[in-house]
Design an enzyme around this catalytic site. Sequence first.
Site, short mmCIF file in Angstrom:
data_model
loop_
_atom_site.label_atom_id
_atom_site.label_comp_id
_atom_site.label_asym_id
_atom_site.label_seq_id
_atom_site.Cartn_x
_atom_site.Cartn_y
_atom_site.Cartn_z
N GLY A 10 -15.32 54.66 22.12
CA GLY A 10 -15.39 54.10 23.09
C GLY A 10 -13.87 53.49 23.77
N LYS A 11 -13.43 52.27 22.78
CA LYS A 11 -11.67 52.38 22.70
C LYS A 11 -11.51 52.87 22.59
CE LYS A 11 -13.40 47.36 21.31
NZ LYS A 11 -13.03 46.32 20.04
N ASP A 61 -9.99 43.45 20.27
CA ASP A 61 -10.93 42.60 20.58
C ASP A 61 -11.66 42.24 21.98
OD1 ASP A 61 -12.97 41.63 18.72
OD2 ASP A 61 -12.61 39.61 19.23
N TYR A 172 -21.22 47.13 28.23
CA TYR A 172 -21.56 46.63 29.28
C TYR A 172 -21.16 47.43 30.01
CZ TYR A 172 -22.93 42.76 25.75
OH TYR A 172 -23.22 41.93 24.76
P1 ITT Z 1 -14.46 47.31 17.01
O1 ITT Z 1 -14.86 45.31 16.34
O2 ITT Z 1 -14.73 47.52 15.50
O3 ITT Z 1 -13.89 47.07 17.90
P2 ITT Z 1 -17.01 46.85 18.69
O4 ITT Z 1 -17.97 47.85 19.40
O5 ITT Z 1 -17.62 45.78 17.44
O6 ITT Z 1 -15.72 47.52 17.92
P3 ITT Z 1 -15.68 43.70 19.69
O7 ITT Z 1 -16.57 42.93 18.21
O8 ITT Z 1 -14.43 43.86 21.15
O9 ITT Z 1 -15.81 45.46 19.20
O10 ITT Z 1 -16.83 43.86 20.68
C1 ITT Z 1 -17.14 43.57 22.10
C2 ITT Z 1 -18.74 44.22 22.85
O11 ITT Z 1 -18.65 43.99 24.25
C3 ITT Z 1 -19.04 44.93 21.60
O12 ITT Z 1 -20.63 45.45 22.21
C4 ITT Z 1 -18.58 46.39 23.04
O13 ITT Z 1 -19.42 47.26 23.24
C5 ITT Z 1 -17.91 44.98 24.14
N1 ITT Z 1 -17.07 45.76 24.95
C6 ITT Z 1 -15.85 45.43 24.27
N2 ITT Z 1 -15.08 46.05 25.86
C7 ITT Z 1 -16.16 46.64 26.38
C8 ITT Z 1 -15.36 47.80 27.87
O14 ITT Z 1 -14.90 47.36 28.02
N3 ITT Z 1 -16.66 47.11 28.51
C9 ITT Z 1 -17.51 47.39 28.43
N4 ITT Z 1 -18.20 46.95 26.57
C10 ITT Z 1 -17.02 46.31 26.63
#
Ligand code: ITT
Length: 211
Positions: A10-11, A61, A172
Amino acid sequence: MLRYVTTNAGKVREAREYLGDAVTQLNFDYTEVQAADLAPIAAYGAREAYRHADEPVLVDDAGLFVYGFDGFPGPYSAFVEDTLGVEAVRRLVTSELDDTSAEFRCVLAYCDGEAFDASPDPVDRDDRVAAAAAGPDAGEEGAEADALPVKLFEGVVRGDIVEARGDGGFGYDPIFEYDGSTFAEMGPDEKNAISHRGRALEKFGEWFQER
Ligand code: ITT
């Protein structure tokens, strides 16, 4: 070529929407150091990912910070999504708090192994977190000089936690409302225009173009 370091597709979709096809995903699970802020986590990740990939990397992050819970889940957002789940977070917030406001934050950390006008290290150098963020090659003394330069870009968006609506986005998004719509009800362009990631990507894009 720029490698967007994340395990979260998604990112990457949002980053490519913004920065174009020159960005490709590097599915690398970097070490997430324990810290109250995102910046040291992203800085450490960028240094580790650069050493792993040996090409320019951008680590993303992000987290959801609920004001009434002192910023919980914050840096633990991924862990909380995997364990409690998004709907449980929504229930907790709406049942326990009168004020359901929250913010999403995103920190992008860029590293390409070159010396450039790096960001100051995110926290005090006496702090153990700072030492960790400097990465494995940093010696106990002169860690700042030894650490790879990293540039940080932050984006923040404030909104409200609401009952889930919409099926776009990820994480979220369905429970985060901004200006009457949840992020999951927005298209990718619409979300990028106001989101934490979009704002951080905009700052990065301007700097990167100059570079
Ligand atoms: P990476 O660490 O591999 O990048 P991750 O999904 O674990 O992947 P993070 O450690 O940054 O990423 O965790 C971020 C959390 O917040 C994770 O549960 C995401 O689903 C959520 N998140 C991050 N950006 C978001 C967005 O734009 N909309 C909704 N939820 C988001």
